[in-house]
Motif scaffolding. Structure first.
Motif, PDB file in Angstrom:
ATOM      1  N   VAL A  44       0.870  -1.181   0.000  1.00 12.43           N
ATOM      2  CA  VAL A  44       0.000   0.000   0.000  1.00 12.43           C
ATOM      3  C   VAL A  44       0.907   1.232   0.000  1.00 12.43           C
ATOM      4  CG1 VAL A  44      -2.052   1.067   1.028  1.00 12.43           C
ATOM      5  CG2 VAL A  44      -1.583  -1.350   1.427  1.00 12.43           C
ATOM      6  N   ASP A  45       1.712   1.337  -1.028  1.00 12.36           N
ATOM      7  CA  ASP A  45       2.662   2.439  -1.160  1.00 12.36           C
ATOM      8  C   ASP A  45       2.677   2.854  -2.626  1.00 12.36           C
ATOM      9  OD1 ASP A  45       4.795   4.174  -1.323  1.00 12.36           O
ATOM     10  OD2 ASP A  45       6.081   3.018   0.012  1.00 12.36           O
ATOM     11  N   SER A  46       1.920   3.893  -2.941  1.00 13.89           N
ATOM     12  CA  SER A  46       1.727   4.269  -4.338  1.00 13.89           C
ATOM     13  C   SER A  46       2.954   4.924  -4.955  1.00 13.89           C
ATOM     14  CB  SER A  46       0.535   5.228  -4.452  1.00 13.89           C
ATOM     15  OG  SER A  46      -0.631   4.631  -3.922  1.00 13.89           O
ATOM     16  N   SER A  47       3.892   5.393  -4.142  1.00 13.93           N
ATOM     17  CA  SER A  47       5.043   6.117  -4.684  1.00 13.93           C
ATOM     18  C   SER A  47       6.258   5.216  -4.900  1.00 13.93           C
ATOM     19  CB  SER A  47       5.413   7.292  -3.774  1.00 13.93           C
ATOM     20  OG  SER A  47       5.622   6.839  -2.436  1.00 13.93           O
ATOM     21  N   THR A  48       6.748   4.558  -3.849  1.00 11.45           N
ATOM     22  CA  THR A  48       7.986   3.784  -3.981  1.00 11.45           C
ATOM     23  C   THR A  48       7.766   2.306  -4.279  1.00 11.45           C
ATOM     24  OG1 THR A  48       8.102   3.299  -1.604  1.00 11.45           O
ATOM     25  CG2 THR A  48       9.120   5.352  -2.374  1.00 11.45           C
ATOM     26  N   LYS A  49       6.609   1.762  -3.892  1.00 15.24           N
ATOM     27  CA  LYS A  49       6.295   0.339  -4.106  1.00 15.24           C
ATOM     28  C   LYS A  49       7.431  -0.560  -3.628  1.00 15.24           C
ATOM     29  CE  LYS A  49       3.254   1.274  -8.041  1.00 15.24           C
ATOM     30  NZ  LYS A  49       2.022   1.088  -7.265  1.00 15.24           N
ATOM     31  N   THR A  50       7.933  -0.260  -2.439  1.00 14.86           N
ATOM     32  CA  THR A  50       9.094  -0.981  -1.917  1.00 14.86           C
ATOM     33  C   THR A  50       8.817  -2.459  -1.731  1.00 14.86           C
ATOM     34  OG1 THR A  50       9.782   1.037  -0.780  1.00 14.86           O
ATOM     35  CG2 THR A  50      10.833  -1.014  -0.090  1.00 14.86           C
ATOM     36  N   SER A  51       7.683  -2.800  -1.116  1.00 13.24           N
ATOM     37  CA  SER A  51       7.398  -4.210  -0.866  1.00 13.24           C
ATOM     38  C   SER A  51       7.211  -4.998  -2.162  1.00 13.24           C
ATOM     39  CB  SER A  51       6.159  -4.363   0.030  1.00 13.24           C
ATOM     40  OG  SER A  51       6.524  -4.238   1.389  1.00 13.24           O
ATOM     41  N   THR A  52       6.663  -4.352  -3.185  1.00 14.94           N
ATOM     42  CA  THR A  52       6.503  -5.034  -4.463  1.00 14.94           C
ATOM     43  C   THR A  52       7.860  -5.502  -4.983  1.00 14.94           C
ATOM     44  OG1 THR A  52       4.540  -3.747  -5.023  1.00 14.94           O
ATOM     45  CG2 THR A  52       5.704  -4.786  -6.844  1.00 14.94           C
ATOM     46  N   ALA A  53       8.891  -4.663  -4.818  1.00 15.83           N
ATOM     47  CA  ALA A  53      10.233  -5.022  -5.263  1.00 15.83           C
ATOM     48  C   ALA A  53      10.883  -6.028  -4.325  1.00 15.83           C
ATOM     49  CB  ALA A  53      11.099  -3.762  -5.367  1.00 15.83           C
ATOM     50  N   GLN A  54      10.771  -5.801  -3.016  1.00 19.12           N
ATOM     51  CA  GLN A  54      11.460  -6.636  -2.051  1.00 19.12           C
ATOM     52  C   GLN A  54      10.827  -8.021  -1.895  1.00 19.12           C
ATOM     53  OE1 GLN A  54      13.297  -3.111   0.830  1.00 19.12           O
ATOM     54  NE2 GLN A  54      11.745  -4.497   1.613  1.00 19.12           N
ATOM     55  N   LEU A  55       9.566  -8.144  -2.228  1.00 15.37           N
ATOM     56  CA  LEU A  55       8.888  -9.444  -2.121  1.00 15.37           C
ATOM     57  C   LEU A  55       8.720 -10.093  -3.488  1.00 15.37           C
ATOM     58  CD1 LEU A  55       6.142  -8.670   0.560  1.00 15.37           C
ATOM     59  CD2 LEU A  55       8.561  -9.185   0.858  1.00 15.37           C
ATOM     60  N   ARG A  56       9.639  -9.796  -4.382  1.00 18.16           N
ATOM     61  CA  ARG A  56       9.581 -10.342  -5.748  1.00 18.16           C
ATOM     62  C   ARG A  56       9.549 -11.866  -5.739  1.00 18.16           C
ATOM     63  NH1 ARG A  56      13.834  -7.915  -7.432  1.00 18.16           N
ATOM     64  NH2 ARG A  56      12.768  -5.983  -7.926  1.00 18.16           N
ATOM     65  N   PHE A  57      10.148 -12.465  -4.717  1.00 17.38           N
ATOM     66  CA  PHE A  57      10.186 -13.927  -4.651  1.00 17.38           C
ATOM     67  C   PHE A  57       8.803 -14.545  -4.464  1.00 17.38           C
ATOM     68  CE2 PHE A  57      10.811 -12.307  -0.357  1.00 17.38           C
ATOM     69  CZ  PHE A  57      10.018 -13.117   0.433  1.00 17.38           C
ATOM     70  N   LEU A  58       7.804 -13.730  -4.116  1.00 15.48           N
ATOM     71  CA  LEU A  58       6.432 -14.226  -3.980  1.00 15.48           C
ATOM     72  C   LEU A  58       5.585 -13.961  -5.219  1.00 15.48           C
ATOM     73  CD1 LEU A  58       5.492 -13.111  -0.330  1.00 15.48           C
ATOM     74  CD2 LEU A  58       6.220 -15.382  -1.090  1.00 15.48           C
ATOM     75  N   ALA A  59       6.114 -13.177  -6.150  1.00 11.20           N
ATOM     76  CA  ALA A  59       5.306 -12.666  -7.257  1.00 11.20           C
ATOM     77  C   ALA A  59       4.729 -13.763  -8.147  1.00 11.20           C
ATOM     78  CB  ALA A  59       6.125 -11.685  -8.091  1.00 11.20           C
ATOM     79  N   ASP A  69      -3.649   0.709  -4.673  1.00  8.32           N
ATOM     80  CA  ASP A  69      -3.334   2.092  -5.025  1.00  8.32           C
ATOM     81  C   ASP A  69      -4.440   2.995  -4.492  1.00  8.32           C
ATOM     82  OD1 ASP A  69      -2.565   4.477  -6.099  1.00  8.32           O
ATOM     83  OD2 ASP A  69      -2.380   3.770  -8.160  1.00  8.32           O
ATOM     84  N   LEU A  70      -4.095   3.835  -3.526  1.00 10.86           N
ATOM     85  CA  LEU A  70      -5.092   4.716  -2.913  1.00 10.86           C
ATOM     86  C   LEU A  70      -5.165   6.082  -3.583  1.00 10.86           C
ATOM     87  CD1 LEU A  70      -4.571   4.012   0.910  1.00 10.86           C
ATOM     88  CD2 LEU A  70      -6.095   2.877  -0.703  1.00 10.86           C
ATOM     89  N   LEU A  71      -4.382   6.283  -4.660  1.00  9.24           N
ATOM     90  CA  LEU A  71      -4.373   7.582  -5.333  1.00  9.24           C
ATOM     91  C   LEU A  71      -5.538   7.684  -6.315  1.00  9.24           C
ATOM     92  CD1 LEU A  71      -0.583   8.148  -6.097  1.00  9.24           C
ATOM     93  CD2 LEU A  71      -1.921   8.940  -4.141  1.00  9.24           C
ATOM     94  N   ASP A  72      -6.199   8.842  -6.302  1.00  9.44           N
ATOM     95  CA  ASP A  72      -7.286   9.074  -7.250  1.00  9.44           C
ATOM     96  C   ASP A  72      -6.726   9.665  -8.543  1.00  9.44           C
ATOM     97  OD1 ASP A  72      -6.743  11.750  -6.738  1.00  9.44           O
ATOM     98  OD2 ASP A  72      -8.471  12.028  -5.413  1.00  9.44           O
ATOM     99  N   SER A  73      -7.603  10.111  -9.421  1.00  8.10           N
ATOM    100  CA  SER A  73      -7.170  10.630 -10.723  1.00  8.10           C
ATOM    101  C   SER A  73      -6.368  11.922 -10.599  1.00  8.10           C
ATOM    102  CB  SER A  73      -8.394  10.861 -11.616  1.00  8.10           C
ATOM    103  OG  SER A  73      -9.307  11.760 -10.997  1.00  8.10           O
ATOM    104  N   TYR A  74      -6.475  12.581  -9.434  1.00  9.25           N
ATOM    105  CA  TYR A  74      -5.706  13.806  -9.187  1.00  9.25           C
ATOM    106  C   TYR A  74      -4.419  13.513  -8.416  1.00  9.25           C
ATOM    107  CZ  TYR A  74     -10.109  16.023 -10.493  1.00  9.25           C
ATOM    108  OH  TYR A  74     -11.252  16.408 -11.154  1.00  9.25           O
ATOM    109  N   ARG A  75      -4.081  12.214  -8.264  1.00  6.95           N
ATOM    110  CA  ARG A  75      -2.879  11.765  -7.553  1.00  6.95           C
ATOM    111  C   ARG A  75      -2.915  12.162  -6.083  1.00  6.95           C
ATOM    112  NH1 ARG A  75      -1.399   7.670  -9.718  1.00  6.95           N
ATOM    113  NH2 ARG A  75       0.662   7.798  -8.781  1.00  6.95           N
ATOM    114  N   LYS A  76      -4.129  12.223  -5.541  1.00  2.92           N
ATOM    115  CA  LYS A  76      -4.313  12.454  -4.115  1.00  2.92           C
ATOM    116  C   LYS A  76      -4.853  11.179  -3.481  1.00  2.92           C
ATOM    117  CE  LYS A  76      -5.170  17.435  -4.414  1.00  2.92           C
ATOM    118  NZ  LYS A  76      -6.114  18.537  -4.099  1.00  2.92           N
TER     119      LYS A  76
END
Length: 244
Positions: A44-59, A69-76
């Motif tokens: 739940v990190d719309s900017s860095t997506k750290t866990s997506t990269a670090q947990l690649r072994f589960l992908a 992604d909690l960001l709306d169309s205005y990136r808020k």
């Protein structure tokens, strides 16, 4: 006699101060449960997506790694998106979910639990889904300490009367600040919050560099084994300290 259904658990790993170890804690949890297909990890990190990269072994494993992604169309940040996502996740067969919130998303959690609805309403939502919500607040020492504890108290005021809160002390960051750790333990005891420690590793060493490199590459247990006996032994200790 018919057995009761297993209650699904949603673990929210949060802290509004960046760089305190949320994603490293999530990584250690994922390594501990790498072979347990009933557990799903959510970035739940719309900017860095750290866990997506670090947990690649589960992908490559089905329903083990996902993003919200909690960001709306205005990136808020649209806080209400979180509830829709949790409701969708609760319909999956998996039993335990770990949500690693980025710092901006974590910052919105107190407002979500005070402005958008109160803790009693959140409890009703939990009961409606038939799940359990648990809040895990990471606290680091040094210059990050005051901000971390301030955030912890915001979460406590928002949900502490109804939901369990676990304080995760990043041991690495408290090595030169024993008084801060004592103070943090006292705060947790006064508020009846559970405390766990993680990340007990000497910084700026070759061993720490090996472990961090494995984490950043998204290596699972096979990658840890390839890093050598000392790295494997230390990682085993780090993982063993994880209780969730």
């Amino acid at each position: 006699m018919e057995q009761s259904a297993v209650t699904k658990k949603f673990n929210f790993i949060i802290q509004a101060k960046g760089g305190v170890g949320k994603s490293f804690l999530t990584y250690l949890i994922a390594i501990k449960h790498e072979e347990d297909d009933s557990r799903t990890f959510i970035d739940v990190d719309s900017s860095t997506k750290t866990s997506t990269a670090q947990l690649r072994f589960l992908a490559e494993k089905e329903l083990r790694l996902a993003e919200i992604d909690l960001l709306d169309s205005y990136r808020k940040i649209a806080r209400d998106r979180l509830f829709d996502s949790i409701q969708q996740l609760s319909s999956l067969n998996n039993e335990v979910f770990y949500l690693d919130f980025g710092a901006p998303e974590s910052e919105q959690v107190p407002a979500l639990l005070t402005m958008d609805l109160n803790q009693d309403e959140l409890k009703q939502f939990e009961q409606y889904l038939g799940v359990e919500f648990l809040f895990h607040v990471v606290v680091a020492g040094g210059t990050a300490y005051t901000s971390c504890v301030d955030y912890l108290m915001k979460i406590y005021k928002a949900v502490g009367n109804v939901f369990p809160i676990m304080v995760w002390i990043n041991a690495n960051t408290f090595q030169n600040f024993p008084q801060q750790q004592e103070e943090c333990l006292a705060v947790a005891k006064k508020c009846r919050m559970s405390v766990e420690h993680f990340g007990d590793i000497e910084p700026n060493t070759d061993l720490a560099s090996k472990i961090i490199n494995n984490v950043e590459r998204g290596e699972g247990r096979s990658g840890i084994l390839a890093a050598g006996w000392f790295a494997k032994t230390k990682m085993d200790k780090l993982v063993k300290a994880i209780t969730i």
